[in-house]
Motif scaffolding. Structure first.
Motif, mmCIF file in Angstrom:
data_model
loop_
_atom_site.group_PDB
_atom_site.id
_atom_site.type_symbol
_atom_site.label_atom_id
_atom_site.label_comp_id
_atom_site.label_asym_id
_atom_site.label_seq_id
_atom_site.Cartn_x
_atom_site.Cartn_y
_atom_site.Cartn_z
ATOM 1 N N ILE A 142 0.802 -1.233 0.000
ATOM 2 C CA ILE A 142 0.000 0.000 0.000
ATOM 3 C C ILE A 142 0.835 1.283 0.000
ATOM 4 N N ASN A 143 1.935 1.331 0.739
ATOM 5 C CA ASN A 143 2.659 2.605 0.849
ATOM 6 C C ASN A 143 3.983 2.633 0.102
ATOM 7 N N ASP A 144 4.184 1.654 -0.773
ATOM 8 C CA ASP A 144 5.481 1.539 -1.451
ATOM 9 C C ASP A 144 5.866 2.795 -2.223
ATOM 10 N N GLU A 145 4.882 3.447 -2.825
ATOM 11 C CA GLU A 145 5.203 4.624 -3.662
ATOM 12 C C GLU A 145 4.892 5.946 -2.965
ATOM 13 N N CYS A 146 4.687 5.880 -1.651
ATOM 14 C CA CYS A 146 4.239 7.091 -0.941
ATOM 15 C C CYS A 146 5.294 7.584 0.043
ATOM 16 N N ASP A 147 5.316 8.896 0.256
ATOM 17 C CA ASP A 147 6.183 9.462 1.291
ATOM 18 C C ASP A 147 5.618 9.164 2.672
ATOM 19 N N ILE A 148 4.297 9.187 2.756
ATOM 20 C CA ILE A 148 3.652 8.921 4.049
ATOM 21 C C ILE A 148 3.451 7.410 4.175
ATOM 22 N N LYS A 149 3.998 6.842 5.244
ATOM 23 C CA LYS A 149 3.961 5.386 5.362
ATOM 24 C C LYS A 149 3.262 4.901 6.621
ATOM 25 N N SER A 150 2.745 5.836 7.391
ATOM 26 C CA SER A 150 2.023 5.407 8.601
ATOM 27 C C SER A 150 0.861 6.361 8.861
ATOM 28 N N ARG A 151 -0.082 5.890 9.668
ATOM 29 C CA ARG A 151 -1.246 6.728 9.968
ATOM 30 C C ARG A 151 -0.840 7.927 10.819
ATOM 31 N N SER A 152 0.187 7.773 11.641
ATOM 32 C CA SER A 152 0.614 8.930 12.441
ATOM 33 C C SER A 152 1.276 9.988 11.548
ATOM 34 N N ASP A 153 2.038 9.545 10.532
ATOM 35 C CA ASP A 153 2.610 10.508 9.572
ATOM 36 C C ASP A 153 1.503 11.244 8.810
ATOM 37 N N PHE A 154 0.432 10.520 8.524
ATOM 38 C CA PHE A 154 -0.727 11.093 7.827
ATOM 39 C C PHE A 154 -1.275 12.286 8.623
#
Ligand SMILES: [Fe+2]
Length: 387
Positions: free
Chosen positions: A193-205
């Protein structure tokens, strides 16, 4: 009180407490006209949600009145947002899958309307757009289909299954697009799910959202996200009598089981898509807290197949999720207007910070009819300092 009485009292209480209907309801008297704000219109947004359920090659009533509405208008500087659930029931299947044709028909109806619109269009994801058999790949397939269809590489946001996209709309307006299904999803079912994203956790979100809200504190911030923070329809735990008898909309009504399911849904727990489910609730409680620190935030969502305008806990919530389907809705806490029929909304934002929301639904000739309009944020008062 004997046992039968207790049971009857229990069911009557919940039937009365949770009933919704399809009719328009207003906190105050119905507005017959659109309020006026002195100032220059900086941006008009068109908001249509859950429009991905056209049954045939024909488009549906909500899109018909949208097209009629824009027919004689200059829309080249406006912004159209499709608020998710763009393709029912399971996103865009692969080309060789049986259900692909139907999914294309549903998406093509929205693309046709978008092509008649001269401004910028963006589609955002809803839960159904994630429901393709191959999940994230299906979502990216829809992204590509939309981008090709509109010949615009930015027409689906956020991209690559990532959760946040910030778009500077104009000097005083920011559009923050959130993929709320990204947050609600069970990530074990989407290992990449987060392979191509800078945000990788719900807390980072949440940290990212907090930063965006602080950075743009002086501006009007429109947060477009599929799931609403406030809603008084089926997902919010409000049901009409038919739904109590038959909560799954199947062929055989099951009155007692129906009321129990209804009651459990209204308290959270059955579907991750219901407002009081644990993950959904965690998301919204935090977003509400973050947003109340900013002066001019507006939430725009679909998901509930109804039109609603709600002001609650300092939040202004537009729900425009009846782009194809309709569902009962109740005038809950802070609701100024609710309607369980098809339609769409506009949001006009002025250069002095003022903004107005307006809802339209089809009349008997399938022409757009004004249903409700209200000032969302009053214009900024000019501070005159005397020395
Ligand atoms: Fe949805």
């Amino acid at each position: 009180m004997n046992k039968i009485n207790i049971v009857l009292t229990f069911f009557s209480f919940f039937l009365i407490s949770s009933c919704g209907s399809f009719k328009p309801k207003y906190l105050n008297e119905k507005s017959e006209s659109i309020p006026v704000i002195e100032g220059n219109l900086e941006k008009r947004f068109y908001l249509i949600g859950d429009a991905g359920a056209a049954e045939t090659t024909d488009t549906n009533e909500a899109l018909v009145i949208f097209e009629k509405f824009i027919e004689d208008k200059e829309t080249s500087k406006d912004q159209l947002i499709y608020l998710g659930d763009n393709i029912y029931p399971r996103g865009l299947p692969k080309k060789d899958e049986k259900s692909r044709k139907e999914a294309e028909v549903r998406m093509d109806a929205q693309l046709r309307s978008a092509k008649k619109f001269k401004g910028t269009t963006v589609f955002i994801p809803g839960n159904h757009d994630w429901y393709a058999k191959d999940g994230l790949k299906g979502l990216k397939r829809q992204e590509e289909y939309v981008e090709e269809g509109l010949d615009d590489n930015e027409a689906f946001q956020p991209e690559n299954g990532c959760p946040i996209e910030e778009i500077d709309i104009s000097e005083n307006i920011v559009l923050l697009i959130l993929d709320t299904q990204w947050f609600i999803s069970d990530w074990d079912k989407h290992p990449t799910i987060n392979d191509e994203c800078d945000i990788k956790s719900r807390s980072d979100f949440f940290l990212e959202i907090e930063g965006e809200l602080k950075k743009n504190n002086e501006k009007t911030i429109l947060i477009a996200m599929h799931h609403p923070a406030f809603t008084y329809g089926l997902h919010g735990g409000y049901f009409n009598f038919k739904k109590h008898l038959n909560p799954s909309s199947g062929k055989i009504p099951l009155p007692i089981l129906g009321t129990l399911v209804t009651q459990i849904r209204s308290q959270g727990g059955v579907s991750p898509q219901d407002r009081y489910n644990v993950r959904y609730n965690e998301l919204m409680k935090r977003l509400i807290t973050l947003a109340t620190d900013s002066d001019r935030v507006i939430f725009a969502s679909g998901h509930e197949h109804a039109l609603q305008y709600i002001e609650n806990e300092g939040i202004k919530q537009i729900v425009s999720g009846s782009g194809a389907k309709e569902a009962p809705v109740n005038l809950g806490e802070g609701a100024h207007f609710v309607y369980g029929g098809r339609g769409f909304a506009t949001l006009d934002v002025y250069d002095n910070g003022g903004s107005i929301v307006t809802f339209y639904a089809p009349d008997e000739n399938n022409d757009p009819k004004l249903m409700f309009s209200k000032v969302v944020h009053e214009p900024r008062k000019n501070m005159i300092l005397h020395f």
